[in-house]
Scaffold this motif. Structure first.
Motif, PDB file in Angstrom:
ATOM      1  N   UNK A  25       0.810  -1.223   0.000  1.00  0.00           N
ATOM      2  CA  UNK A  25       0.000   0.000   0.000  1.00  0.00           C
ATOM      3  C   UNK A  25       0.841   1.270   0.000  1.00  0.00           C
ATOM      4  N   UNK A  26       2.106   1.171   0.391  1.00  0.00           N
ATOM      5  CA  UNK A  26       2.911   2.400   0.528  1.00  0.00           C
ATOM      6  C   UNK A  26       3.093   3.117  -0.795  1.00  0.00           C
ATOM      7  N   UNK A  47      11.090   9.741   7.925  1.00  0.00           N
ATOM      8  CA  UNK A  47      12.068   9.005   8.713  1.00  0.00           C
ATOM      9  C   UNK A  47      12.433   9.683  10.026  1.00  0.00           C
ATOM     10  N   UNK A  48      12.151  10.954  10.178  1.00  0.00           N
ATOM     11  CA  UNK A  48      12.217  11.543  11.517  1.00  0.00           C
ATOM     12  C   UNK A  48      11.145  10.912  12.397  1.00  0.00           C
ATOM     13  N   UNK A  49       9.942  10.770  11.843  1.00  0.00           N
ATOM     14  CA  UNK A  49       8.858  10.110  12.577  1.00  0.00           C
ATOM     15  C   UNK A  49       9.200   8.650  12.839  1.00  0.00           C
ATOM     16  N   UNK A  50       9.719   7.954  11.816  1.00  0.00           N
ATOM     17  CA  UNK A  50      10.083   6.553  11.984  1.00  0.00           C
ATOM     18  C   UNK A  50      11.174   6.361  13.018  1.00  0.00           C
ATOM     19  N   UNK A  51      12.191   7.229  13.002  1.00  0.00           N
ATOM     20  CA  UNK A  51      13.281   7.125  13.973  1.00  0.00           C
ATOM     21  C   UNK A  51      12.766   7.351  15.387  1.00  0.00           C
ATOM     22  N   UNK A  52      11.904   8.351  15.568  1.00  0.00           N
ATOM     23  CA  UNK A  52      11.345   8.612  16.895  1.00  0.00           C
ATOM     24  C   UNK A  52      10.579   7.393  17.405  1.00  0.00           C
ATOM     25  N   UNK A  53       9.802   6.767  16.526  1.00  0.00           N
ATOM     26  CA  UNK A  53       9.045   5.587  16.921  1.00  0.00           C
ATOM     27  C   UNK A  53       9.972   4.426  17.265  1.00  0.00           C
ATOM     28  N   UNK A  54      11.050   4.248  16.507  1.00  0.00           N
ATOM     29  CA  UNK A  54      11.989   3.158  16.780  1.00  0.00           C
ATOM     30  C   UNK A  54      12.736   3.382  18.086  1.00  0.00           C
ATOM     31  N   UNK A  55      13.160   4.623  18.363  1.00  0.00           N
ATOM     32  CA  UNK A  55      13.825   4.908  19.629  1.00  0.00           C
ATOM     33  C   UNK A  55      12.875   4.674  20.803  1.00  0.00           C
ATOM     34  N   UNK A  56      11.619   5.071  20.644  1.00  0.00           N
ATOM     35  CA  UNK A  56      10.633   4.845  21.701  1.00  0.00           C
ATOM     36  C   UNK A  56      10.446   3.348  21.944  1.00  0.00           C
ATOM     37  N   UNK A 218       2.562  20.570   4.551  1.00  0.00           N
ATOM     38  CA  UNK A 218       1.157  20.716   4.177  1.00  0.00           C
ATOM     39  C   UNK A 218       0.301  20.318   5.376  1.00  0.00           C
ATOM     40  N   UNK A 219      -0.314  21.287   6.011  1.00  0.00           N
ATOM     41  CA  UNK A 219      -1.062  21.031   7.240  1.00  0.00           C
ATOM     42  C   UNK A 219      -2.480  20.556   6.922  1.00  0.00           C
ATOM     43  N   UNK A 220      -2.549  19.403   6.270  1.00  0.00           N
ATOM     44  CA  UNK A 220      -3.843  18.796   5.967  1.00  0.00           C
ATOM     45  C   UNK A 220      -3.875  17.386   6.559  1.00  0.00           C
ATOM     46  N   UNK A 221      -5.060  16.904   6.925  1.00  0.00           N
ATOM     47  CA  UNK A 221      -5.137  15.546   7.489  1.00  0.00           C
ATOM     48  C   UNK A 221      -4.571  14.485   6.552  1.00  0.00           C
ATOM     49  N   UNK A 222      -4.794  14.644   5.244  1.00  0.00           N
ATOM     50  CA  UNK A 222      -4.303  13.649   4.299  1.00  0.00           C
ATOM     51  C   UNK A 222      -2.790  13.570   4.287  1.00  0.00           C
ATOM     52  N   UNK A 223      -2.131  14.734   4.237  1.00  0.00           N
ATOM     53  CA  UNK A 223      -0.674  14.721   4.180  1.00  0.00           C
ATOM     54  C   UNK A 223      -0.074  14.253   5.503  1.00  0.00           C
ATOM     55  N   UNK A 224      -0.531  14.823   6.608  1.00  0.00           N
ATOM     56  CA  UNK A 224       0.017  14.459   7.910  1.00  0.00           C
ATOM     57  C   UNK A 224      -0.275  12.992   8.242  1.00  0.00           C
ATOM     58  N   UNK A 225      -1.474  12.533   7.861  1.00  0.00           N
ATOM     59  CA  UNK A 225      -1.781  11.120   8.063  1.00  0.00           C
ATOM     60  C   UNK A 225      -0.875  10.221   7.246  1.00  0.00           C
ATOM     61  N   UNK A 226      -0.536  10.662   6.019  1.00  0.00           N
ATOM     62  CA  UNK A 226       0.383   9.893   5.193  1.00  0.00           C
ATOM     63  C   UNK A 226       1.768   9.817   5.796  1.00  0.00           C
ATOM     64  N   UNK A 227       2.255  10.923   6.353  1.00  0.00           N
ATOM     65  CA  UNK A 227       3.572  10.929   7.006  1.00  0.00           C
ATOM     66  C   UNK A 227       3.583   9.961   8.185  1.00  0.00           C
ATOM     67  N   UNK A 228       2.540  10.008   8.995  1.00  0.00           N
ATOM     68  CA  UNK A 228       2.447   9.101  10.145  1.00  0.00           C
ATOM     69  C   UNK A 228       2.388   7.648   9.685  1.00  0.00           C
ATOM     70  N   UNK A 229       1.558   7.367   8.696  1.00  0.00           N
ATOM     71  CA  UNK A 229       1.409   5.997   8.200  1.00  0.00           C
ATOM     72  C   UNK A 229       2.731   5.464   7.661  1.00  0.00           C
ATOM     73  N   UNK A 230       3.408   6.271   6.841  1.00  0.00           N
ATOM     74  CA  UNK A 230       4.655   5.828   6.240  1.00  0.00           C
ATOM     75  C   UNK A 230       5.773   5.739   7.278  1.00  0.00           C
ATOM     76  N   UNK A 231       5.799   6.675   8.226  1.00  0.00           N
ATOM     77  CA  UNK A 231       6.873   6.686   9.207  1.00  0.00           C
ATOM     78  C   UNK A 231       6.727   5.631  10.284  1.00  0.00           C
ATOM     79  N   UNK A 232       5.520   5.473  10.796  1.00  0.00           N
ATOM     80  CA  UNK A 232       5.313   4.549  11.915  1.00  0.00           C
ATOM     81  C   UNK A 232       4.925   3.158  11.420  1.00  0.00           C
ATOM     82  N   UNK A 233       3.815   3.081  10.687  1.00  0.00           N
ATOM     83  CA  UNK A 233       3.292   1.769  10.294  1.00  0.00           C
ATOM     84  C   UNK A 233       4.182   1.115   9.236  1.00  0.00           C
ATOM     85  N   UNK A 234       4.521   1.880   8.180  1.00  0.00           N
ATOM     86  CA  UNK A 234       5.246   1.290   7.047  1.00  0.00           C
ATOM     87  C   UNK A 234       6.757   1.278   7.236  1.00  0.00           C
ATOM     88  N   UNK A 235       7.257   1.830   8.331  1.00  0.00           N
ATOM     89  CA  UNK A 235       8.705   1.831   8.560  1.00  0.00           C
ATOM     90  C   UNK A 235       9.042   1.245   9.926  1.00  0.00           C
TER      91      UNK A 235
END
Length: 318
Positions: A25-26, A47-56, A218-235
């Motif tokens: 899906x990515x 990957x900033x989001x992904x790294x934060x999640x991995x460190x946590x 881009x401060x929209x739910x679609x973009x921010x949700x995509x960053x979260x999905x790709x950084x946390x779930x998909x990475x």
């Protein structure tokens, strides 16, 4: 000693299906990251989001958040290859060709994986691989031909997208071969991935700032949700799961994900991008997948390079 579980063992199958579905899906989610925000900044945010999640996650496991002396340089190189170069090439490729075609091209990762694995890890190259790779290349060529004929953006765009994708394939392959080294096996998986993602994100941010200027978002739910999905779930979620699958059943069986991911990605592309399955694309996809199945269908307990990883001896966690 207990028998090695198979791919259909529930504790292996469910994570395998989850990882395969998420990575399939990515490709379509990435297209939503290519609007207002320059691709390099989108990669950096991921990957900033992904790294934060991995460190946590590593901290939750009470792991020591440092690496060995050689591990620091290794993580930096891994981050550059896997999380900077690879993904910048992929994001830019999707500005020129459909996400489904990018996914199919990326399935050919097995080719440089095996050649570089043979050169640096002394893995064995069998006739089965050569036959399967040749068939897969023919199939992908058929799909590229269809894209060339059907693309509204012109042949030049198709060519650019294909070249960018293949550059991403080579970057990913370099990182895959690195994962087969003794230095990689000496590090904590979670901590090594966390630092590699952070180093990669810093490289992405530096490149973005130098080429397109200060950060924009881009401060929209679609973009921010995509960053979260790709950084946390998909990475952050999928990389550890995938490596645990490899430890359970070996990289040969785990490499079936690289065969299934293009099918899923092309399905998403059909639903959301209007991709049309012409006879040439259907035939090419089938031929490519048949070739990839032949290439990764290794006999057990033989060293090989397949899918997204390099086959190496690994110790199970206790």
């Amino acid at each position: 000693m207990s028998a090695q579980p198979g791919l259909l063992t529930p504790r292996v199958l469910f994570p395998f299906l989850f990882v395969t579905l998420i990575w399939g899906s990515t490709w379509i989610v990435i297209t939503g990251q290519l609007g207002v925000v320059p691709p390099s900044w989108s990669v950096a945010y991921r990957f900033f989001v992904g790294a934060a999640a991995m460190f946590a996650y590593a901290a939750w496991r009470r792991e020591r958040l440092t690496l060995s002396g050689a591990g620091w340089g290794f993580a930096a190189l891994l981050g550059l290859a896997q999380f900077a170069l690879n993904f910048n090439f992929v994001y830019r490729a999707e500005q020129h060709i459909t996400s489904g075609l990018v996914a199919v091209l990326f399935a050919l990762l097995i080719v440089p994986n095996t050649l570089l694995g043979r050169a640096f890890l002394k893995t064995r190259v069998e006739g089965r691989f050569l036959l399967g790779a040749g068939i897969a290349i023919v199939g992908v060529g058929m799909m590229i031909l269809h894209e060339y004929r059907a693309a509204n953006v012109g042949a030049g765009e198709v060519l650019i997208g294909t070249v960018l994708t293949l550059c991403g394939v080579m970057s990913a392959s370099a990182s895959n071969v690195m994962q087969g080294s003794s230095i990689a096996r000496e590090q904590s998986m979670a901590v090594m991935i966390a630092w590699a993602m952070l180093f990669g994100a810093l490289g992405d941010a530096l490149f973005a700032w130098m080429t397109v200027g200060p950060p924009t978002i881009e401060m929209t739910p679609g973009y921010l949700g995509g960053v979260f999905y790709l950084g946390v779930i998909a990475s952050a979620v999928t990389f550890p799961l995938y490596f645990n699958i490899i430890r359970a059943v070996g990289p040969g069986q785990a490499a079936w994900s690289s065969v299934l991911i293009p099918i899923i990605a092309m399905g998403f592309s059909t639903l959301f991008e209007g991709y049309r399955w012409a006879p040439l694309s259907i035939g090419g996809g089938l031929v490519a997948l048949i070739g990839l199945v032949i290439a990764v269908a290794k006999r057990p307990d033989r060293p090989s390079v397949s899918g997204n990883t390099v086959s190496v001896p690994v110790e199970r966690e206790t």
